[in-house]
Scaffold this motif. Structure first.
Motif, short mmCIF file in Angstrom:
data_model
loop_
_atom_site.label_atom_id
_atom_site.label_comp_id
_atom_site.label_asym_id
_atom_site.label_seq_id
_atom_site.Cartn_x
_atom_site.Cartn_y
_atom_site.Cartn_z
N ARG A 111 0.85 -1.20 0.00
CA ARG A 111 0.00 0.00 0.00
C ARG A 111 0.88 1.24 0.00
NH1 ARG A 111 -4.63 -1.54 4.54
NH2 ARG A 111 -5.14 -3.56 3.62
N GLU A 113 1.39 4.18 1.32
CA GLU A 113 0.96 5.00 2.45
C GLU A 113 2.13 5.86 2.90
OE1 GLU A 113 -2.05 3.63 5.08
OE2 GLU A 113 -1.36 1.56 4.86
N GLY A 118 4.78 1.20 12.26
CA GLY A 118 3.57 0.40 12.13
C GLY A 118 2.78 0.68 10.87
N ARG A 119 3.30 1.51 10.00
CA ARG A 119 2.63 1.76 8.72
C ARG A 119 3.68 1.70 7.62
NH1 ARG A 119 -2.30 2.81 7.87
NH2 ARG A 119 -2.82 3.48 9.98
N LEU A 120 3.64 0.61 6.87
CA LEU A 120 4.67 0.35 5.87
C LEU A 120 4.07 0.33 4.47
CD1 LEU A 120 6.15 -2.60 7.88
CD2 LEU A 120 7.43 -0.55 7.32
N HIS A 123 3.80 -4.57 3.92
CA HIS A 123 3.71 -5.25 5.21
C HIS A 123 3.20 -6.66 4.97
CE1 HIS A 123 -0.56 -3.90 4.97
NE2 HIS A 123 -0.82 -4.88 5.80
N GLN A 125 0.50 -9.84 6.13
CA GLN A 125 -0.72 -10.18 6.86
C GLN A 125 -0.91 -11.67 6.95
OE1 GLN A 125 -4.35 -8.32 5.49
NE2 GLN A 125 -3.51 -6.25 5.64
N LYS A 207 -9.59 9.70 9.23
CA LYS A 207 -8.65 9.87 10.34
C LYS A 207 -8.36 11.35 10.63
CE LYS A 207 -7.24 5.21 10.10
NZ LYS A 207 -7.25 4.30 8.95
N ARG A 255 -14.33 -0.32 9.03
CA ARG A 255 -13.21 -0.95 8.33
C ARG A 255 -13.01 -0.32 6.95
NH1 ARG A 255 -10.19 -1.80 11.09
NH2 ARG A 255 -9.06 -3.09 9.64
N THR A 277 -4.50 -0.78 15.46
CA THR A 277 -5.31 -1.91 15.00
C THR A 277 -4.39 -3.06 14.60
OG1 THR A 277 -6.84 -0.29 14.13
CG2 THR A 277 -7.26 -2.58 13.56
N VAL A 278 -4.48 -4.14 15.34
CA VAL A 278 -3.60 -5.28 15.09
C VAL A 278 -4.26 -6.23 14.09
CG1 VAL A 278 -2.53 -7.27 16.18
CG2 VAL A 278 -2.56 -5.08 17.36
N CYS A 279 -5.59 -6.27 14.14
CA CYS A 279 -6.32 -7.23 13.33
C CYS A 279 -7.68 -6.64 13.00
CB CYS A 279 -6.48 -8.52 14.13
SG CYS A 279 -7.56 -9.74 13.39
N GLY A 302 -7.80 -9.82 8.47
CA GLY A 302 -6.38 -9.67 8.18
C GLY A 302 -5.69 -9.19 9.44
N GLY A 304 -2.08 -7.75 10.91
CA GLY A 304 -0.80 -7.18 10.49
C GLY A 304 0.34 -7.77 11.31
N ARG A 307 2.78 -5.37 13.02
CA ARG A 307 2.20 -4.77 14.23
C ARG A 307 2.17 -5.76 15.38
NH1 ARG A 307 -2.63 -0.78 12.01
NH2 ARG A 307 -1.28 0.24 10.47
P1 ATP Z 1 -5.44 1.09 9.42
O1 ATP Z 1 -6.72 1.62 9.96
O2 ATP Z 1 -4.37 0.98 10.47
O3 ATP Z 1 -4.99 1.80 8.19
P2 ATP Z 1 -6.70 -0.84 7.76
O4 ATP Z 1 -8.10 -0.57 8.06
O5 ATP Z 1 -6.14 -0.26 6.52
O6 ATP Z 1 -5.75 -0.41 9.01
P3 ATP Z 1 -6.90 -3.61 6.97
O7 ATP Z 1 -6.97 -3.23 5.56
O8 ATP Z 1 -8.08 -4.23 7.59
O9 ATP Z 1 -6.40 -2.39 7.86
O10 ATP Z 1 -5.63 -4.56 7.20
C1 ATP Z 1 -5.57 -5.53 8.24
C2 ATP Z 1 -4.41 -5.29 9.18
O11 ATP Z 1 -3.20 -5.10 8.47
C3 ATP Z 1 -4.52 -4.02 10.01
O12 ATP Z 1 -5.31 -4.24 11.13
C4 ATP Z 1 -3.09 -3.78 10.39
O13 ATP Z 1 -2.69 -4.60 11.47
C5 ATP Z 1 -2.33 -4.22 9.16
N1 ATP Z 1 -1.98 -3.08 8.29
C6 ATP Z 1 -2.77 -2.40 7.45
N2 ATP Z 1 -2.09 -1.46 6.77
C7 ATP Z 1 -0.81 -1.57 7.20
C8 ATP Z 1 0.40 -0.89 6.87
N3 ATP Z 1 0.45 0.07 5.95
N4 ATP Z 1 1.55 -1.27 7.51
C9 ATP Z 1 1.55 -2.26 8.43
N5 ATP Z 1 0.45 -2.93 8.77
C10 ATP Z 1 -0.73 -2.61 8.18
#
Ligand code: ATP
Ligand code: MG
Length: 413
Positions: A111, A113, A118-120, A123, A125, A207, A255, A277-279, A302, A304, A307
């Motif tokens: 992604r 981002e 914690g935001r890569l 990443h 899953q 956000k 979500r 958010t871990v899951c 999913g 992460g 995380r």
């Molecule tokens: P967030 O609200 O943190 O952006 P998300 O709603 O995009 O999360 P999901 O698409 O449901 O998350 O992805 C499932 C899990 O993957 C998340 O709960 C998180 O643990 C992990 N995750 C999502 N985006 C990233 C990211 N850019 N880097 C690391 N982990 C991620």
């Protein structure tokens, strides 16, 4: 020197054991639920995600790694795991399998981002997808699976659940949201103004602070559920309680994906700042249909893994190290080295973990190295030992010495 791309990470030899540990736990727990692994390609046709994930989501609008390949096709690196599994399900006729079909995966996810802790941009899953049952039992089981993993990893997290209803109740709810936000447009960000037109529900997931503040007083989806959806949600709550799981109903979680229907949930922690958010997961009864696979309900999540590992680190969870070397061969002279080389390869074939010098170190340096790698035994072979047909074997934990015959050495282990 060429550097690593922004938002990506190396897993170095000294830390890969942590990944192995987490991967083993997730596989073991998934197996207890009789879920089987599915592996799908790292890239798919872009259209799959446009249709599957939804074109009003952040993922599709802003975050996809999309490129045109040499054959002029639009290709996208997986921005999540569910759509690929759904495609594989349809394409391989898995509809004919015994239901429910319980699948899990471990996959890289891409992604675009803004990178932060914690935001890569890449990443990983762990995810599960349970197909074929629309009953709340399955939602509860999927949530328990995630919970069992987090518990097995010694993590303390909170469970939030919500129901997003079905298209029928959602239409009513969207109407109510449009009415609510109609005179509050000045408090919404640019993106949310578009969302208000296209998919007002997405505003709940924004956000930006002012949006988050405004959303607090918005109508709650839980007040708009039709009888069937309400009953489904009540059953889920009952089963979670029966299994001893504590949860909070949070009517604001929707979500980040458009395919969810009814149950959505997330496991969150306060220990990772705003990446808490871990899951996250939920039910998606219309996804397979939307992708042309007919009626097949599904539910999944999913998790992460970066995380998860960060949370283990942040909360001081010890990860057991993998086995160290069983035997280090310290040798002196070419003949002794050849003998030790033969012994080490025979022992490896037997399943014993061995090391022998590759750096032409002195004996003293070899001993030092064996200490550094934490070898359990050091076997010393020099001219003296060769002559006598013996190996001097030292047990490093207590320093005890043993003389083993060269011929019987492999059998000794
Ligand atoms: P967030 O609200 O943190 O952006 P998300 O709603 O995009 O999360 P999901 O698409 O449901 O998350 O992805 C499932 C899990 O993957 C998340 O709960 C998180 O643990 C992990 N995750 C999502 N985006 C990233 C990211 N850019 N880097 C690391 N982990 C991620
Ligand atoms: Mg996101």
């Amino acid at each position: 020197m060429v550097n690593i791309p922004k938002g990506t990470k190396d897993v170095l030899p000294d830390e890969s054991y942590k990944w192995h540990y987490v991967e083993k736990v997730v596989r073991d727990v998934a197996d207890k639920y009789n879920a089987k692994e599915i592996r799908t390609p790292t890239f798919e046709h872009t259209e799959l995600f446009l249709r599957g994930v939804g074109d009003t989501t952040d993922i599709v609008n802003k975050e996809m790694y999309t490129f045109t390949d040499k054959g002029d096709r639009s290709i996208t690196l997986k921005p999540e795991g569910t759509a690929g599994v759904a495609r594989a399900f349809i394409e391989n006729g898995l509809k004919n399998s015994a239901m429910p079909l319980k699948m899990y995966y471990i996959t890289p996810v891409f992604r675009y981002e803004r990178p932060q802790a914690g935001r890569l941009r890449e990443h990983h899953q762990f995810g599960v997808e349970f197909y074929g049952s629309s009953s709340a039992d399955t939602d509860a089981e999927v949530i328990l699976l995630a919970y069992d993993i987090l518990t097995a990893l010694n993590l303390k997290v909170k469970l939030n659940i919500n129901s997003m209803g079905c298209p029928k109740c959602r239409a009513e709810y969207n109407k109510a949201l449009r009415e609510f936000f109609a005179d509050k447009k000045d408090r919404l960000c640019e993106t949310c103004l578009t969302r208000l037109e296209k998919n007002p529900l997405r505003i709940l997931d924004c956000k930006v602070d002012t949006c988050k503040e405004t959303v607090k007083d918005a109508p709650k989806i839980t007040d708009f559920l039709c009888d069937d959806c309400r009953e489904h949600f009540e059953k889920l709550k009952k089963l979670l309680t029966a299994a001893g799981l504590e949860y909070t109903v949070n009517p604001l979680i929707v979500r980040g994906l458009d395919y969810y229907t009814r149950t959505v949930f997330e496991f969150v922690t306060d220990s990772l700042g705003s990446q808490g958010t871990v899951c996250g997961g939920g039910r998606y009864d219309n996804l397979i249909g939307q992708l042309g696979g007919g009626d097949t309900p599904g539910v999944g999540f999913g998790m992460g893994l970066e995380r998860v590992l960060m949370l283990m680190e942040a909360t001081g969870v010890e990860i057991p190290k993998e086995n160290s070397v069983d035997i280090y061969f310290a040798t002196m002279g070419e003949k002794a080295y050849e003998k030790a080389f033969a012994l080490s390869s025979a022992l490896r074939r037997k399943g014993v973990k061995c090391e022998i010098d590759h750096m032409e170190r002195s004996v003293k340096a070899q001993f030092k190295y064996s200490d550094k790698i934490g070898a359990k035994y050091v076997a010393t072979i020099g001219d003296n030992e060769l002559e006598k047909g013996e190996v001097a074997l030292k047990k490093m934990s207590d320093g005890s010495l043993e003389t083993v015959s060269l011929d019987g050495f492999v059998e000794r282990f």
